[in-house]
Each structure stands twice: as C-alpha cells, then as structure tokens.
Design a protein around this motif. Structure first.
Motif, PDB file in Angstrom:
ATOM      1  N   VAL A  41       0.934  -1.189   0.082  1.00 23.35           N
ATOM      2  CA  VAL A  41      -0.015  -0.043  -0.179  1.00 23.35           C
ATOM      3  C   VAL A  41       0.854   1.365   0.060  1.00 23.35           C
ATOM      4  CG1 VAL A  41      -1.578   1.416   1.291  1.00 23.35           C
ATOM      5  CG2 VAL A  41      -1.808  -1.036   1.100  1.00 23.35           C
ATOM      6  N   THR A  42       2.015   1.272   0.600  1.00 29.72           N
ATOM      7  CA  THR A  42       2.817   2.545   0.668  1.00 29.72           C
ATOM      8  C   THR A  42       3.594   2.677  -0.654  1.00 29.72           C
ATOM      9  OG1 THR A  42       3.317   2.098   3.164  1.00 29.72           O
ATOM     10  CG2 THR A  42       4.732   3.308   2.226  1.00 29.72           C
ATOM     11  N   SER A  43       3.985   1.657  -1.187  1.00 33.45           N
ATOM     12  CA  SER A  43       4.565   1.969  -2.305  1.00 33.45           C
ATOM     13  C   SER A  43       3.385   2.289  -3.389  1.00 33.45           C
ATOM     14  CB  SER A  43       5.195   0.569  -3.144  1.00 33.45           C
ATOM     15  OG  SER A  43       4.138  -0.649  -3.239  1.00 33.45           O
ATOM     16  N   GLU A  44       2.340   1.789  -3.293  1.00 32.68           N
ATOM     17  CA  GLU A  44       1.364   2.272  -4.177  1.00 32.68           C
ATOM     18  C   GLU A  44       1.020   4.016  -4.011  1.00 32.68           C
ATOM     19  OE1 GLU A  44      -2.099  -0.239  -3.828  1.00 32.68           O
ATOM     20  OE2 GLU A  44      -0.897  -1.984  -5.025  1.00 32.68           O
ATOM     21  N   TYR A  45       0.966   4.357  -2.716  1.00 30.21           N
ATOM     22  CA  TYR A  45       0.866   5.541  -2.637  1.00 30.21           C
ATOM     23  C   TYR A  45       1.899   6.550  -3.053  1.00 30.21           C
ATOM     24  CZ  TYR A  45      -3.268   5.003   0.472  1.00 30.21           C
ATOM     25  OH  TYR A  45      -4.575   4.605   0.943  1.00 30.21           O
ATOM     26  N   ALA A  46       3.087   5.917  -2.704  1.00 26.26           N
ATOM     27  CA  ALA A  46       4.394   6.860  -3.368  1.00 26.26           C
ATOM     28  C   ALA A  46       4.486   6.957  -4.903  1.00 26.26           C
ATOM     29  CB  ALA A  46       5.671   6.028  -2.950  1.00 26.26           C
ATOM     30  N   MET A  47       3.792   5.912  -5.443  1.00 30.58           N
ATOM     31  CA  MET A  47       3.612   6.094  -7.174  1.00 30.58           C
ATOM     32  C   MET A  47       2.757   6.806  -7.516  1.00 30.58           C
ATOM     33  SD  MET A  47       6.352   4.490  -8.046  1.00 30.58           S
ATOM     34  CE  MET A  47       5.862   4.525  -9.936  1.00 30.58           C
ATOM     35  N   GLY A  48       1.561   6.948  -6.838  1.00 29.88           N
ATOM     36  CA  GLY A  48       0.522   7.797  -7.261  1.00 29.88           C
ATOM     37  C   GLY A  48       0.905   9.332  -6.883  1.00 29.88           C
TER      38      GLY A  48
END
Length: 73
Positions: free
Chosen positions: A30-37
């Motif tokens: 989830v954290t990596s997806e937020y960072a990419m977003g």
C-alpha cells in the motif's frame, strides 16, 4: 430456512476472514502504491504548470478572463 441462512452467513464470514489473512503478507504494498501515485501526480502537476505558464496559453487565458470581466449582462 434458518439452517440455509446460517450456512450462507458462515460462508461469507469465512470468505472475509480468509481475505484478511491473505492480505497481511502485502503490508508494504500500500505504501509503495501511494508513493507511485504521488510521484505521478507531481509529474502531471509540473507538466500542467509548464503548459499553463507558456506564452500562448497564458495569453489565451488572460483573453478569456478579460472577455468574461468585460461582458455586459
């Protein structure tokens, strides 16, 4: 009818618990997806800023605002 409803609710609860248990292994996902977003949003904002502040677009936006302010109701 009571047994049928109870069986369906039990199956639904089991399915939900199994999904929650399987999601525990992806805690960092989830954290990596937020960072990419966030990176994508910032990149889009930079491109949009460059387009809006370019000479032709800026002049056109100023003309639109000027026409709107000069409009007579």
């Amino acid at each position: 009818m009571y047994k049928t409803v109870r069986a369906r609710v039990s199956a639904l609860v089991c399915r939900t618990v199994c999904r929650v248990r399987s999601m525990r292994g992806d805690e960092g996902m989830v954290t990596s997806e937020y960072a990419m977003g966030i990176v994508a949003a910032v990149a889009f904002a930079v491109v949009l800023y460059k387009v809006v502040t370019s000479g032709a677009v800026s002049a056109e936006l100023q003309a639109i605002v000027k026409r709107a302010l000069d409009a007579k109701a």
